[in-house]
Design an enzyme around this catalytic site. Structure first.
Site, PDB file in Angstrom:
ATOM      1  N   CYS A  94       0.821  -1.209   0.000  1.00 36.16           N
ATOM      2  CA  CYS A  94       0.000   0.000   0.000  1.00 36.16           C
ATOM      3  C   CYS A  94       0.859   1.266   0.000  1.00 36.16           C
ATOM      4  O   CYS A  94       1.531   1.540  -0.985  1.00 36.16           O
ATOM      5  CB  CYS A  94      -0.988  -0.043   1.161  1.00 36.16           C
ATOM      6  N   GLU A 119      -2.501  -9.110   3.525  1.00 40.33           N
ATOM      7  CA  GLU A 119      -2.656  -9.474   4.934  1.00 40.33           C
ATOM      8  C   GLU A 119      -4.079  -9.289   5.435  1.00 40.33           C
ATOM      9  O   GLU A 119      -4.349  -9.527   6.617  1.00 40.33           O
ATOM     10  CB  GLU A 119      -1.700  -8.633   5.791  1.00 40.33           C
ATOM     11  N   HIS A 159      -3.893  -5.409  -0.213  1.00 38.66           N
ATOM     12  CA  HIS A 159      -3.545  -5.890   1.126  1.00 38.66           C
ATOM     13  C   HIS A 159      -3.607  -7.417   1.211  1.00 38.66           C
ATOM     14  O   HIS A 159      -4.652  -7.990   1.504  1.00 38.66           O
ATOM     15  CB  HIS A 159      -4.494  -5.292   2.167  1.00 38.66           C
ATOM     16  N   ASN A 180      -7.389  -0.182   0.291  1.00 36.90           N
ATOM     17  CA  ASN A 180      -7.732   1.070   0.958  1.00 36.90           C
ATOM     18  C   ASN A 180      -6.689   2.112   0.595  1.00 36.90           C
ATOM     19  O   ASN A 180      -5.692   2.262   1.282  1.00 36.90           O
ATOM     20  CB  ASN A 180      -7.783   0.881   2.476  1.00 36.90           C
TER      21      ASN A 180
END
Length: 358
Positions: free
Chosen positions: A248, A335, A333, A290
């Site tokens: 990110c 994770e 992401h 995000n």
């Protein structure tokens, strides 16, 4: 329970009336929407939302309450929270408190009972915009609302001291530069036999190299990547010295350190249903995202970088490999704790770069 009237005043002059929950008070922020059906705990506690008013497009939020174990940081970082309908009676055996109480405890204003679909349509047409949440729309100064900017974001969310997290096994030592790191990055590394030293965002490159770690991770985080000039300068000194993996904001900062460019997206990618295409295999994965900025595809192609993933919706950069520098990064992401889990294998790629199974 406070059901008093509250207003969302968009910078374009449109005003929406809703009902208040959570904390009292007026607040200004960058209004963004996220599309996840679940995972609202992770959203609220993701440091990447610092300075933003977060609106959920899924119509009912709060039905499993707040679960401390699922938080991605020690506290929430959103400026305010907007939902269509809130659940006042959550039902889950792990539930510890209601969404309303959680927001109150953390001084975060909430709004419910507004037409979130209509507000989302406005953002999709006009782009991300600032907004003010207030008890009286006459208090809204639209010029000041327009001028709001998310500033000093990374330094506001990063750890203020180093901290070590040990795994059950110990095969590797990893330095995680904390630009606003989510807890699950550490968990995924711990699962794979990594001891993780979480370091503040402004740690000097020489101090990182003194630790002689097997690899360096660059975390997610909030704000405009180009604001982080100091962090980018330190990254330049680390490139090529150790295997590097960025996620990110870390992906964006690595690209800037390599000489690439970033651009602000019209309304960003936020939610758990973003499709990313692997350009080598042609396979598409569903990912959690995000971010409001993206690396410019063309800017990395002439710098020894190779775009590895693109967003299947708009073609923006979702990953870059730097084979000559033993580094790579992804915009999405892998994770993501609440899912999807399609791209967890990317952590294994990092393990392989550090030497595989010792």
């Amino acid at each position: 329970m406070d059901n008093s009237k509250v207003y969302i005043c968009l910078e374009n002059g449109e005003v929406f009336e809703g009902r208040r929950f959570g904390a009292e008070g007026n607040v200004v922020g960058e209004l963004v929407f996220t599309t996840g059906m679940g995972g609202y705990i992770e959203t609220l506690t993701d440091p990447s939302y610092y300075g933003q008013i977060v609106m959920q497009t899924f119509p009912l939020i709060g039905n499993y309450g707040i679960i401390g174990e699922d938080m991605e940081s020690k506290r929430p970082f959103v400026s305010a929270y907007v939902v269509r309908e809130k659940c006042d009676n959550p039902s889950n055996f792990r539930c510890e408190e209601s969404l309303d109480k959680f927001l109150k405890d953390n001084s975060i204003p909430g709004v419910y009972g507004v037409d979130t679909r209509q507000i989302t349509k406005i953002i999709r047409e006009s782009g991300v915009m600032n907004a003010m949440i207030c008890s009286n729309p006459n208090d809204a100064d639209f010029e000041k609302i327009k001028q709001y900017r998310v500033k000093k974001a990374v330094e506001s969310v990063s750890a203020n001291r180093a901290e070590l997290f040990t795994g059950n096994e110990h095969n590797f030592n990893v330095v995680l530069l904390d630009y606003g790191a989510k807890k699950n990055i550490v968990r995924e590394l711990n699962k794979r036999g990594c001891n993780v030293a979480v370091m503040p965002y402004d740690t000097k490159a020489e101090d990182i190299l003194k630790l002689d770690a097997d690899g360096i991770m660059l975390s997610n985080g909030p704000g405009d990547p180009e604001e982080n000039t100091q962090a980018v300068e330190e990254l330049k000194k680390l490139i090529g010295k150790k295997p590097i993996f960025g996620i990110c904001l870390g992906h964006q900062l690595l690209a800037l350190a390599m000489g690439g460019k970033t651009v602000k997206l019209k309304y960003g990618h936020r939610g758990v249903n973003q499709p990313v295409k692997n350009l080598e295999t042609g396979r598409t994965y569903i990912s959690s995202q995000n971010h409001g900025y993206a690396v410019v595809n063309e800017s990395v192609k002439t710098l020894g970088g190779k775009v590895s993933y693109i967003n299947a919706n708009d073609g923006t950069c979702e990953g870059v490999d730097y084979p000559d520098k033993n580094a790579f990064s992804v915009q999405f992401h892998p994770e993501a704790c609440s899912g999807p889990h399609d791209t967890r294998f990317i952590f294994d790629k990092f393990i392989d770069m550090m030497g595989g199974n010792k």
